[in-house]
Design a protein around this motif. Structure first.
Motif, PDB file in Angstrom:
ATOM      1  N   UNK A 492      66.916   5.545 -85.597  1.00  0.00           N
ATOM      2  CA  UNK A 492      65.647   6.263 -85.603  1.00  0.00           C
ATOM      3  C   UNK A 492      64.744   5.592 -84.578  1.00  0.00           C
ATOM      4  N   UNK A 493      64.139   6.384 -83.713  1.00  0.00           N
ATOM      5  CA  UNK A 493      63.292   5.854 -82.644  1.00  0.00           C
ATOM      6  C   UNK A 493      61.978   6.618 -82.605  1.00  0.00           C
ATOM      7  N   UNK A 494      60.895   5.865 -82.514  1.00  0.00           N
ATOM      8  CA  UNK A 494      59.571   6.460 -82.377  1.00  0.00           C
ATOM      9  C   UNK A 494      58.950   5.944 -81.084  1.00  0.00           C
ATOM     10  N   UNK A 495      58.471   6.872 -80.235  1.00  0.00           N
ATOM     11  CA  UNK A 495      57.919   6.515 -78.931  1.00  0.00           C
ATOM     12  C   UNK A 495      56.546   7.128 -78.751  1.00  0.00           C
ATOM     13  N   UNK A 496      55.492   6.340 -78.855  1.00  0.00           N
ATOM     14  CA  UNK A 496      54.158   6.833 -78.489  1.00  0.00           C
ATOM     15  C   UNK A 496      53.843   6.473 -77.034  1.00  0.00           C
TER      16      UNK A 496
END
Length: 902
Positions: A492-496
């Motif tokens: 799972x990857x979150x990129x802001x």
């Protein structure tokens, strides 16, 4: 053909080919029985099945056997080994699918009369004892064909041998209970002994990873060292082993420029064989918005190898026609290790940077981190000529602009991996990139009739200030079970991401004599996009017997983007917002993907079938909604005549989605005469790609044909003849076709001089589409060449020279000029290998002036771009740390995804 018919056709095609899998090899031809030495019979078997057999010569030299020739064909190698050696009181052991070991039966063991009738679980074993493990070097690369010798602990008496496979794995089967040690030997590496261990009756014991240290020896004045070829060719990819390359200098963008078939544009856009390319780092994706900055900050010296995947399977997102996977170095030593790298370069202006990496490894825990800073003094000189015609009048505009910017880049990465059980690893990674740049962009725009002196000039001294922040937060889980036959990877990857670009445009208009005509009002623009991306993905791999392999996975990607553009015009002593030139838009996109790949290998053939289904749902500020579902098949067939000759055929369907920001109805003023606009009506591009590749010993030849529908590119949308303002937007064209031939050939001139050469001797590109209300067609024939030369003057002194040339070519409806140059780098190893000094030169001929041309009748343009690319570079690397050989650790997982932010 409707969408339902297309889907039905694809499914029928897959079912038909799967049927061929099952029924593809049938029938047996009867031959007369022959009496043959067992060694010759076994040699035929290993040649037929491309296997390696290790045996004790004295056990086979006097053995002969009568056998039907048909018993050696159309059968599993395990069945042949079951039938032939057993009557001669021999036993065999399977190391892996390609390596086998044969020896005499132990006199204390009871011969099983008919092992061929035993189940698969007992087919290669006369007892239940089982030992497995795997071997790697200091950089975590698997070592193939390492000899593993099992000996008794008390007196070191020989028991049996095994060989590691291409993944470094080895197996001892049919082992009696007892106390043992294992010795590992391989040319170019230090001999290693594993600690003594006890094997119980019926036990399956996993010893994990064994690390061998490299060793350089001198035997009779001939130096023998463990090295890999710089470039290895696989059926679907090229592997560039760059750890000892003298071009492993500066950042990874510079290194990629020297890789076969890779092109890097002036704006650092990376493509492999001209295809849209997904870039992964250690099998992990990063958004396009940050990948260029990450690559610019990633030291080339930290890279172990680069995988150039020219025929990616259905596992990878359908939006890419090629994949570049950058594998970084991972220290296998327990304790604290690290390095410090200092680089600097000088052209017209200077650049410098420092980067440090640190790794701590203790038992099942690995923690690591990097931090870096780079200062770049950027200089870009561009010139653009535009000609306008309305049928009665014609005029021209010449825009000369100099960009002088100071760019500061801060990067960091922290992460950890923890083994939580046998074959299970969890990991976390945080990656950050902070970019700050500002400067002046002076320009002068002259106006006049075509082929006549300018009648007026607009001088502008624009100021620019840019800030951006990108972060990647990743959690991953990796599971390996069933002796490596099954593998599961979840992530799972979150990129802001957000940035702010502020520009100011003060200007003055003068006539041909320099007299002021007027002073236009100053205007300012502020662009502030905020993008948040979430990706979750699950990949599963299972290897069956008989070279059958299944890969499957699912992916979900959610993107939310908010774009704010403010246009402010000076009024007296204050700035007033102009609503018609400002915008505030939102964009949302969801992509659901599922894929499956089935591959089957035979003795000489391999077939891989893949199918990916993707559903895309996108909305733009309630203005536009797109919802479509597509199938993306992938087929690869390979036939291997022998180790020197083979050929492969492949087909792949892919999609290129429009960059997020281009779907938003924005308006951006580049200057007073150049305006970029968004286009919510853009559609994705679809490609059908066919590839034939042939290996003739060291020579690799390939031919590619790509048929594209809906190609999109930036084109003039409208031009105002009176104001000279041109509006540009990304627009869809009708279609394009590309076909080309390429060759790759490594050649050794002398023992100290090697070359790697890739050339496309012929290529053809064509495209057609509507621009400014008219249909235009354009085509070109082109060729290119890249040749790398490696010189090894001594153990500590190496040199590399890269030469390249790209002929004029067309892309979309734009003509591109030729470029050619050569780069060179010198590597000196010092401090007993702990230190390295690199000296390099780039763009030595100073000829990388990028030119483009467009001609649409009423509007024609030519552009010239010069960058400060002729540079001399100097770098120093120091490796530090005191450590001991690590305990077994995990294999890394893999993943991929796509983000389309510019």
């Amino acid at each position: 053909m409707g969408r339902f018919d297309q889907i039905t056709s694809y499914i029928l095609l897959i079912l038909l080919l799967c049927n061929l899998f099952v029924h593809g090899s049938a029938g047996v031809t009867r031959k007369n029985m022959t009496a043959t030495p067992l060694g010759e019979v076994l040699k035929k078997c290993t040649n037929k099945y491309d296997a390696n057999l290790l045996y004790e010569e004295n056990a086979l030299i006097s053995k002969k056997i009568s056998v039907h020739d048909n018993r050696l064909s159309a059968r599993k190698i395990s069945a042949i080994f079951d039938e032939l050696p057993t009557p001669l009181h021999l036993k065999w052991h399977k190391v892996n699918r390609k390596n086998y070991y044969m020896s005499s039966l132990n006199r204390h063991q009871t011969l099983i009369s008919n092992p061929g009738n035993l189940g698969d679980d007992l087919a290669d074993s006369l007892s239940n004892g089982y030992i497995e493990g795997y071997v790697a070097d200091e950089e975590q690369r698997p070592l193939e064909f390492v000899t593993l010798t099992l000996v008794q602990s008390n007196d070191s008496s020989f028991v049996m041998n095994a060989l590691s496979d291409l993944n470094g794995k080895y197996v001892f089967s049919a082992v009696n209970a007892g106390n043992y040690r294992i010795k590992a030997t391989s040319m170019g590496f230090r001999q290693a002994f594993l600690p003594s261990f006890t094997l119980k009756a019926g036990q399956k014991l996993s010893l994990g990873k064994t690390v061998l240290l490299s060793l350089t020896k001198t035997l009779n004045e001939v130096t023998i060292s463990a090295t890999r070829p710089l470039v290895e060719k696989k059926v679907d990819r090229y592997i560039v082993n760059v750890e000892n390359s003298t071009m492993a200098f500066g950042n990874s963008i510079q290194l990629l420029k020297s890789a076969p078939f890779v092109q890097v544009s002036p704006s650092n856009e990376i493509s492999l064989q001209g295809k849209k390319t997904l870039v992964l780092i250690d099998d992990k994706p990063f958004p396009d918005v940050s990948i260029k900055d990450i690559l610019l900050a990633l030291p080339a010296g930290n890279i172990l190898k680069i995988e150039l995947i020219t025929n990616p399977s259905a596992k990878y997102d359908a939006a890419y026609g090629a994949v570049i996977n950058i594998i970084t170095k991972k220290n296998q030593l327990e304790g604290i290790t690290g390095n410090v790298r200092i680089n600097g370069s000088l052209g017209r202006y200077g650049q410098y940077g420092i980067n440090s990496s640190l790794t701590y490894r203790k038992k099942n825990l690995t923690a690591y981190g990097t931090i870096g800073y780079e200062r770049k003094e950027v200089y870009i000189n561009s010139e653009q000529h535009r000609e306008f015609s309305d049928g009665n009048n014609s005029s021209q505009l010449v825009d000369k602009t100099i960009r002088r910017i100071d760019d500061d880049i801060y990067t960091y990465q922290v992460g950890a991996d923890l083994e939580i059980g046998k074959g299970q690893t969890i990991g976390a990674l945080i990656n950050g990139n902070v970019n700050r740049w500002n400067g002046n962009i002076p320009s002068n725009v002259s106006f006049g009739e075509i082929n006549a002196p300018a009648d007026s000039v607009l001088f502008t001294k624009s100021t620019v200030d840019f800030k951006s922040e990108t972060f990647n937060f990743n959690l991953n889980y990796h599971l390996i079970v069933d002796s490596g036959k099954s593998e599961l990877v979840a992530l799972a990857t979150f990129t802001p991401y957000e940035n702010t670009l502020r520009q100011s445009f003060p200007s003055v208009l003068v006539d041909a004599s320099g007299n002021v005509i007027r002073i236009p009002k100053v205007f300012k623009t502020t662009n502030s996009p905020i993008i948040k991306i979430f990706i979750t993905q699950l990949d599963y791999i299972h290897s069956f017997e008989d070279q059958l392999k299944l890969e499957a996975g699912i992916k979900f990607q959610n993107t939310n983007s908010k774009s704010m553009i403010s246009y402010d015009l000076q009024n007296a002593d204050q700035f007033i917002n102009i609503p018609e030139n400002s915008s505030n838009n939102n964009f949302s996109e969801k992509i659901y993907g599922i894929y499956g790949t089935l591959s089957k290998g035979w003795s000489k053939d391999k077939l891989q079938l893949g199918l990916r289904l993707e559903n895309t749902q996108a909305t733009t500020s309630s203005i536009l909604s797109q919802h479509y579902t597509q199938l993306f098949p992938n087929v690869l067939y390979e036939h291997r005549i022998n180790d020197n000759y083979n050929f492969a055929l492949s087909y792949k369907r892919s999609v290129s989605r429009v960059p997020y920001e281009e779907l938003i109805p924005y308006i951006t003023f580049i200057d007073q005469y150049t305006v970029y606009q968004g286009n919510p009506n853009l559609k994705p591009k679809f490609d059908n790609e066919f590839v034939l590749s042939v290996k003739l010993k060291k020579l690799n030849i390939g031919a590619t044909y790509i048929d594209s529908k809906g190609i999109f590119t930036q084109l003039p949308l409208n031009r105002d003849f009176n104001s000279k303002v041109t509006f540009f937007s990304v627009q869809n064209l009708n279609a394009s076709k590309d076909y080309y031939v390429y060759l790759y050939y490594p050649f050794q001139l002398f023992s100290w001089w090697n070359t790697e050469n890739n050339i496309s001797p012929y290529g053809h590109s064509e495209a057609n589409g509507f621009v400014l209300g008219r249909l235009f067609k354009i085509s070109s024939n082109w060729w290119n060449i890249k040749s790398s030369h490696f010189f090894k003057f001594s153990r500590n002194l190496k040199m590399q020279v890269d030469c390249y040339y790209y002929s004029p070519y067309t892309g979309g409806l734009t003509k591109n000029g030729a470029i050619g140059n050569f780069d060179a780098s010198l590597l000196l190893s010092i401090l007993n290998g702990k230190g390295e000094i690199r000296v390099g030169g780039n763009d030595i001929l100073k000829r990388n002036n990028n030119r483009t041309y467009q001609d649409f009748g009423v509007y024609r343009s030519s552009n010239s771009l010069f960058q400060d690319s002729q540079r001399i570079s100097l770098g120093f690397t120091y490796n530090f740390g005191r450590a001991k050989i690590a305990t077994p650790n995990k294999d890394l997982g893999n993943s991929d995804a796509v983000d389309r932010i510019k």
